[in-house]
Design a protein around this motif. Structure first.
Motif, PDB file in Angstrom:
ATOM      1  N   ALA A 100      -8.545  16.498 -33.023  1.00  0.00           N
ATOM      2  CA  ALA A 100      -8.575  15.754 -31.761  1.00  0.00           C
ATOM      3  C   ALA A 100      -8.690  16.695 -30.576  1.00  0.00           C
ATOM      4  O   ALA A 100      -9.465  16.455 -29.639  1.00  0.00           O
ATOM      5  CB  ALA A 100      -7.323  14.890 -31.644  1.00  0.00           C
ATOM      6  N   ALA A 101      -7.914  17.783 -30.589  1.00  0.00           N
ATOM      7  CA  ALA A 101      -7.958  18.736 -29.485  1.00  0.00           C
ATOM      8  C   ALA A 101      -9.355  19.330 -29.348  1.00  0.00           C
ATOM      9  O   ALA A 101      -9.876  19.508 -28.233  1.00  0.00           O
ATOM     10  CB  ALA A 101      -6.925  19.839 -29.702  1.00  0.00           C
ATOM     11  N   LYS A 102      -9.985  19.617 -30.471  1.00  0.00           N
ATOM     12  CA  LYS A 102     -11.332  20.178 -30.440  1.00  0.00           C
ATOM     13  C   LYS A 102     -12.346  19.153 -29.928  1.00  0.00           C
ATOM     14  O   LYS A 102     -13.194  19.471 -29.072  1.00  0.00           O
ATOM     15  CB  LYS A 102     -11.728  20.656 -31.842  1.00  0.00           C
ATOM     16  N   ALA A 103     -12.247  17.920 -30.427  1.00  0.00           N
ATOM     17  CA  ALA A 103     -13.195  16.878 -30.021  1.00  0.00           C
ATOM     18  C   ALA A 103     -13.053  16.518 -28.552  1.00  0.00           C
ATOM     19  O   ALA A 103     -14.038  16.138 -27.897  1.00  0.00           O
ATOM     20  CB  ALA A 103     -12.989  15.636 -30.885  1.00  0.00           C
ATOM     21  N   LEU A 104     -11.850  16.625 -28.014  1.00  0.00           N
ATOM     22  CA  LEU A 104     -11.597  16.256 -26.622  1.00  0.00           C
ATOM     23  C   LEU A 104     -11.865  17.394 -25.649  1.00  0.00           C
ATOM     24  O   LEU A 104     -11.755  17.212 -24.436  1.00  0.00           O
ATOM     25  CB  LEU A 104     -10.149  15.769 -26.472  1.00  0.00           C
ATOM     26  N   THR A 105     -12.173  18.566 -26.174  1.00  0.00           N
ATOM     27  CA  THR A 105     -12.503  19.711 -25.327  1.00  0.00           C
ATOM     28  C   THR A 105     -13.974  19.638 -24.916  1.00  0.00           C
ATOM     29  O   THR A 105     -14.860  19.491 -25.761  1.00  0.00           O
ATOM     30  CB  THR A 105     -12.228  21.033 -26.072  1.00  0.00           C
ATOM     31  N   THR A 106     -14.194  19.698 -23.629  1.00  0.00           N
ATOM     32  CA  THR A 106     -15.549  19.625 -23.081  1.00  0.00           C
ATOM     33  C   THR A 106     -15.781  20.794 -22.129  1.00  0.00           C
ATOM     34  O   THR A 106     -14.874  21.614 -21.902  1.00  0.00           O
ATOM     35  CB  THR A 106     -15.758  18.312 -22.314  1.00  0.00           C
ATOM     36  N   LYS A 107     -16.954  20.852 -21.550  1.00  0.00           N
ATOM     37  CA  LYS A 107     -17.232  21.902 -20.572  1.00  0.00           C
ATOM     38  C   LYS A 107     -16.364  21.750 -19.327  1.00  0.00           C
ATOM     39  O   LYS A 107     -16.200  22.701 -18.550  1.00  0.00           O
ATOM     40  CB  LYS A 107     -18.709  21.892 -20.185  1.00  0.00           C
TER      41      LYS A 107
END
Length: 423
Positions: A181-188
């Motif tokens: 989840a943390a990875k998927a929610l990380t954006t530019k």
């Protein structure tokens, strides 16, 4: 939160006029409520760390005034201590200027073993069983209780319902799911998770406990066990994914990164829930730190503050009267302290049951999580032991050998633990 977790407490540094005790800067105090030249025969000096929630200092002074009204022979000076409260307290306790009554975060049993705090079993009376068993056990050393818990501070994971829903992410129930989840929610534009400016915060402790490891067991440092090594090493995944918010303007104890939409998930505390609700309405939920793997267990941290009496002070009997009056007898003031200035769980079961602000929504969920998954730090988990562990964890998440680093830290920590136990 523990006063030992950070040099600057979660409630922040409060300025103001200062006085000097034993060469250390200490916070300003009120005039004794009984008046220095009034009818009081005794003046108690009562120390609090600098709470950041609005109204706390005024509440503490109001309680002291009410006590003196009921006990005219005892005046109370409330001393508000900003900055590194734990270091200042420990230094003061070695001097004649030490407070008569003081609060401590993450109760340290070494204070009892060194004879610095008084046993308080006689204060509890019939109210004893009404205190949460975990809170009673936390202040018990060799069968005697050396403090009275004032509030339980619960630390857990906050998440934005709308953000996770839009991304098609279910609130994480396992560590694997949290990492994903943390990875998927990380954006530019931002990171997915905030656990502390150092990228660690409480996560090394949570990792160990969530894999059914222990920090200290039967007087022995246990954070080098296979379960602990596996779980702390697993934290490297969050760092490798670069999904952690680092270096925010405030640390994990403040909800600003969450409420200002910098991150959709943050480790924080129950105390922050009123602020979060004001900012986000109902668009948030709470979770425990998830189990590390199958067979593990979710975890929420239970910290808080405990009232203790200086056993070497000149006013031990009067100090005991104050602690008994405020933290055992005055249930209305205990309720006010727990839910009037941020949210906290009252240590007394009957007071907690009457805390209506904790009876609905995410606050109610947090109370249930604490009852089911709450864990206190061990009584020997002092700043020296905690620093050894966290320093090893900081090296592990950047690629260090987890087994070797934790074994070395545990060996050093054991010397400190042995010293604490021997008194």
């Amino acid at each position: 939160m523990s006063a030992q977790r950070t040099h600057l407490s979660r409630r922040g540094f409060l300025g103001g006029s200062l006085m000097v005790v034993a060469g250390a800067v200490v916070g300003c105090g009120t005039h004794p409520t009984g008046g220095s030249s009034g009818g009081a025969r005794t003046t108690l000096n009562v120390w609090y760390h600098a709470y950041g929630e609005a109204g706390t200092q005024q509440a503490a002074t109001r309680y002291a005034t009410a006590f003196t009204k009921a006990n005219p022979d005892i005046a109370v000076k409330v001393t508000w201590v900003p900055g590194d409260y734990t270091s200042k307290l420990n230094a003061s306790l070695l001097t004649e200027a030490a407070p008569d009554v003081f609060e401590t975060g993450d109760f340290s049993e070494s204070l009892a073993r060194r004879g610095q705090i008084a046993a308080l079993d006689d204060l509890y009376g019939s109210a004893g069983p009404d205190f949460n068993k975990g809170d009673r056990d936390a202040v018990t050393v060799e069968g005697k209780r050396y403090g009275v818990k004032m509030i339980d501070d619960i630390m857990m994971l906050y998440y934005r319902r709308s953000v996770l829903s839009k991304a098609g992410i279910t609130p994480p129930q396992t560590f694997d799911e949290l990492v994903a989840a943390a990875k998927a929610l990380t954006t530019k534009d931002g990171k997915g998770l905030f656990v502390g400016n150092d990228g660690l915060g409480d996560t090394p402790i949570l990792a160990v406990l969530s894999n059914r490891g222990e920090l200290v067991a039967n007087g022995k440092a246990a954070f080098d066990s296979p379960q602990a090594v596996e779980a702390v090493a697993g934290l490297k995944r969050l760092h490798d994914d670069q999904s952690l918010q680092l270096g925010f303007t405030t640390d994990w104890w403040d909800p600003a990164a969450f409420t200002q939409n910098v991150v959709p998930m943050q480790w924080c505390g129950l105390w922050a829930m009123p602020q979060i609700k004001t900012a986000l309405g109902d668009d948030f939920g709470v979770l425990p730190w998830p189990a590390f793997k199958a067979g593990g267990t979710p975890v929420v941290r239970v910290g808080g503050w405990t009232s203790c009496v200086n056993a070497k002070g000149r006013n031990v009997d009067a100090a005991k009267r104050y602690v008994q009056w405020l933290w055992i007898q005055q249930t209305d003031l205990q309720k006010d302290w727990a839910e009037g200035y941020g949210f906290h769980i009252p240590p007394r079961n009957s007071v907690a049951a009457a805390a209506d602000k904790l009876a609905t929504g995410p606050a109610k969920e947090t109370v249930a999580l604490a009852a089911k998954y709450g864990r206190n730090n061990p009584g020997t988990w002092d700043s020296a032991v905690g620093t050894l562990f966290s320093s090893a964890a900081a090296k592990i998440v950047t690629g260090g050998d987890a087994a070797a680093l934790l074994a070395a830290a545990a060996q050093q920590a054991q010397a400190d633990i042995d010293k604490q136990i021997s008194g």
